[in-house]
Design an enzyme around this catalytic site. Structure first.
Site, PDB file in Angstrom:
ATOM      1  N   ASP A 150      -2.027 -17.865   1.757  1.00 23.57           N
ATOM      2  CA  ASP A 150      -3.910 -18.492   0.879  1.00 23.57           C
ATOM      3  C   ASP A 150      -4.600 -19.904   1.829  1.00 23.57           C
ATOM      4  OD1 ASP A 150      -1.110 -19.938   0.691  1.00 23.57           O
ATOM      5  OD2 ASP A 150      -2.164 -20.516  -1.271  1.00 23.57           O
ATOM      6  N   TYR A 187       0.494  -1.019   0.035  1.00 23.40           N
ATOM      7  CA  TYR A 187       0.407  -0.071   0.097  1.00 23.40           C
ATOM      8  C   TYR A 187       1.323   1.323   0.406  1.00 23.40           C
ATOM      9  CZ  TYR A 187      -3.881  -3.315   0.764  1.00 23.40           C
ATOM     10  OH  TYR A 187      -5.002  -4.418   1.514  1.00 23.40           O
ATOM     11  N   ASP A 247      -4.807  -6.937   5.573  1.00 26.07           N
ATOM     12  CA  ASP A 247      -6.774  -6.320   5.428  1.00 26.07           C
ATOM     13  C   ASP A 247      -7.363  -7.102   4.824  1.00 26.07           C
ATOM     14  OD1 ASP A 247      -8.414  -4.634   4.646  1.00 26.07           O
ATOM     15  OD2 ASP A 247      -6.748  -3.386   3.189  1.00 26.07           O
ATOM     16  N   LYS A 282       3.743 -15.333   2.688  1.00 30.32           N
ATOM     17  CA  LYS A 282       3.548 -16.014   1.138  1.00 30.32           C
ATOM     18  C   LYS A 282       5.373 -16.109   0.671  1.00 30.32           C
ATOM     19  CE  LYS A 282       1.240 -17.784  -2.361  1.00 30.32           C
ATOM     20  NZ  LYS A 282       0.186 -19.248  -2.570  1.00 30.32           N
ATOM     21  N   ASP A 293     -10.542  -8.647   8.428  1.00 31.01           N
ATOM     22  CA  ASP A 293     -12.265  -8.358   7.157  1.00 31.01           C
ATOM     23  C   ASP A 293     -13.081 -10.083   7.385  1.00 31.01           C
ATOM     24  OD1 ASP A 293     -11.865  -5.611   7.582  1.00 31.01           O
ATOM     25  OD2 ASP A 293     -12.355  -5.791   4.841  1.00 31.01           O
TER      26      ASP A 293
END
Ligand code: NAD
Length: 367
Positions: free
Chosen positions: A228, A144, A252, A195, A256
């Site tokens: 994942d 970001y 993020d 990852k 959620d």
């Protein structure tokens, strides 16, 4: 008697409704526990755009700089959604606050009481004891914020966009330290999510977290998981996690997902801790509900104030070192809800109470 000096930025729509209830609860706790409150309110978000022409006025920022913590409501809504993206309340108020105070550690408790299991989209038999986990998201680095971040037209006329994911070892170490502290205050189990089978930043992330934990926290059981897989495990069996820590974008998305799994946004709070210390030598932080301004229910007196009330508990814990008072508030919310006081978002069609009656029930449960 200690005095707690904090900025109150209630924001828009349900923001002020739930903030006033949270301050009422906090006032009761302060009287019982023997500390004084010095909250100072200022405009932020859409309300600030209307009154001062910008979402984060200079006076508001100055007040925050002079405070030991920020108690934040939420900002934004349909009234301002036609403004250019850069002037939108969330982008023009929250992001600059995060940046200005280097709020690098976002701590989100994922808490669902067993009595509210029906609020979760998961089958109740998967979560017989509810959910009790913590997500720690790195908040100021990664994709970001990395540069270059741009869209260019290439020589052949095609258009290309680039975002850059970048992390320094020092950034990873400081979020690892926050995560280890959180794990130590619970079951001493920490899962680091990355990852590392694909991304360079994740290889550094995994190596750094492992080395930091080996050096500073041999008492904490550390595991690693690919993002994942983590997304699947969160819906398969959320309680297999105790505390998990991850980089900005993965956090993020996973936070959620965790919020949905935990049922109503009206129950979830969050803390964003800064790199700096406040006048008490404790982390400066911004404390807010996980949800937004809920324009669909604003002004009706039905919003659930619990997330905002629980945010004050996090503020007492992290920025004022008042663990006992923080736990008292958390226990009172739990007692009020399990005792039957439910706003519409957690009543499942049964009897429900309004915002004021909900906080009255929390205040009653404090004693
Ligand atoms: P939202 O979180 O405001 O609402 C989503 C759903 O959850 C709605 O049905 C709402 O009624 C419900 N809900 C949320 N909080 C609740 C509470 N305390 N009690 C009962 N029900 C509650 O998300 P949205 O509708 O996508 O966003 C509305 C506005 O809020 C947008 O402008 C968005 O940009 C903004 N927003 C702000 C923040 C922030 O300030 N940190 C965060 C998220 C969204």
């Amino acid at each position: 008697m200690p005095t707690l000096k904090f900025a109150v930025l209630a924001g828009d729509y349900i923001g002020p409704e739930v903030m006033s209830e949270a301050l009422r609860v906090l006032g009761h706790v302060a009287r019982r526990e023997g500390f004084a409150l010095e909250p100072t309110a200022a405009d932020v978000g859409g309300a600030a755009i209307d009154r001062h022409g910008k979402a984060l006025p200079d006076d508001t920022l100055r007040l925050c700089e002079q405070s030991d913590a920020i108690l934040f409501g939420s900002v934004g809504g349909p009234k301002w959604e036609n403004l250019p993206p850069k002037e939108q309340p969330e982008r023009a108020a929250l992001l600059p606050l995060r940046k200005h105070f280097t709020l690098f550690a976002n701590i989100r408790p994922g808490l669902l009481y067993p009595e509210l299991a029906a609020a979760s989209p998961l089958k109740s038999e998967r979560i017989p004891d509810g959910i009790d986990i913590v997500c720690i998201r790195e908040l100021t680095g990664g994709l970001y914020f990395g540069r270059p971040k741009e869209t260019t037209t290439l020589a052949d006329g095609d258009v290309q966009a680039v975002d850059t994911m970048v992390y320094r070892r020092s950034e990873i170490e400081r979020i690892a330290a926050t995560a280890i502290a959180a794990a130590r205050s619970r079951k001493k189990r920490l899962c680091s999510i990355d990852k590392a089978n694909i991304l360079e930043t994740s290889v550094l992330w995994r190596k750094t977290v492992a080395a930091y934990a080996a050096r500073h926290a041999p008492d904490v059981e550390l595991s690693h998981m690919y993002v994942d897989n983590a997304a699947m495990q969160l819906v398969r069996n959320p309680n297999q996690f105790d505390v998990f820590v991850t980089e900005n974008m993965f956090g993020d998305i996973l936070s959620d997902e965790m919020a949905v799994v935990c049922g109503s946004l009206g129950m979830l709070s969050s803390a964003s801790l800064g790199a700096g210390r406040n006048s008490l030598g404790l982390p400066f932080g911004l404390y807010e509900p996980a949800g937004g301004t809920a324009p669909d229910i604003a002004g009706k007196g039905v919003a659930n104030p619990c997330a905002q009330i629980l945010s004050t508990a996090l503020m007492l814990r992290y920025s004022f070192g008042l663990e006992e008072a923080a736990s008292r508030i958390e226990a009172a919310v739990r007692r009020a809800v399990t005792g039957g006081a439910r706003t519409a978002d957690i009543s499942f069609g049964g009897a429900c109470v309004g915002t004021r009656a909900m906080s009255d029930a929390v205040i009653a449960a404090l004693s």
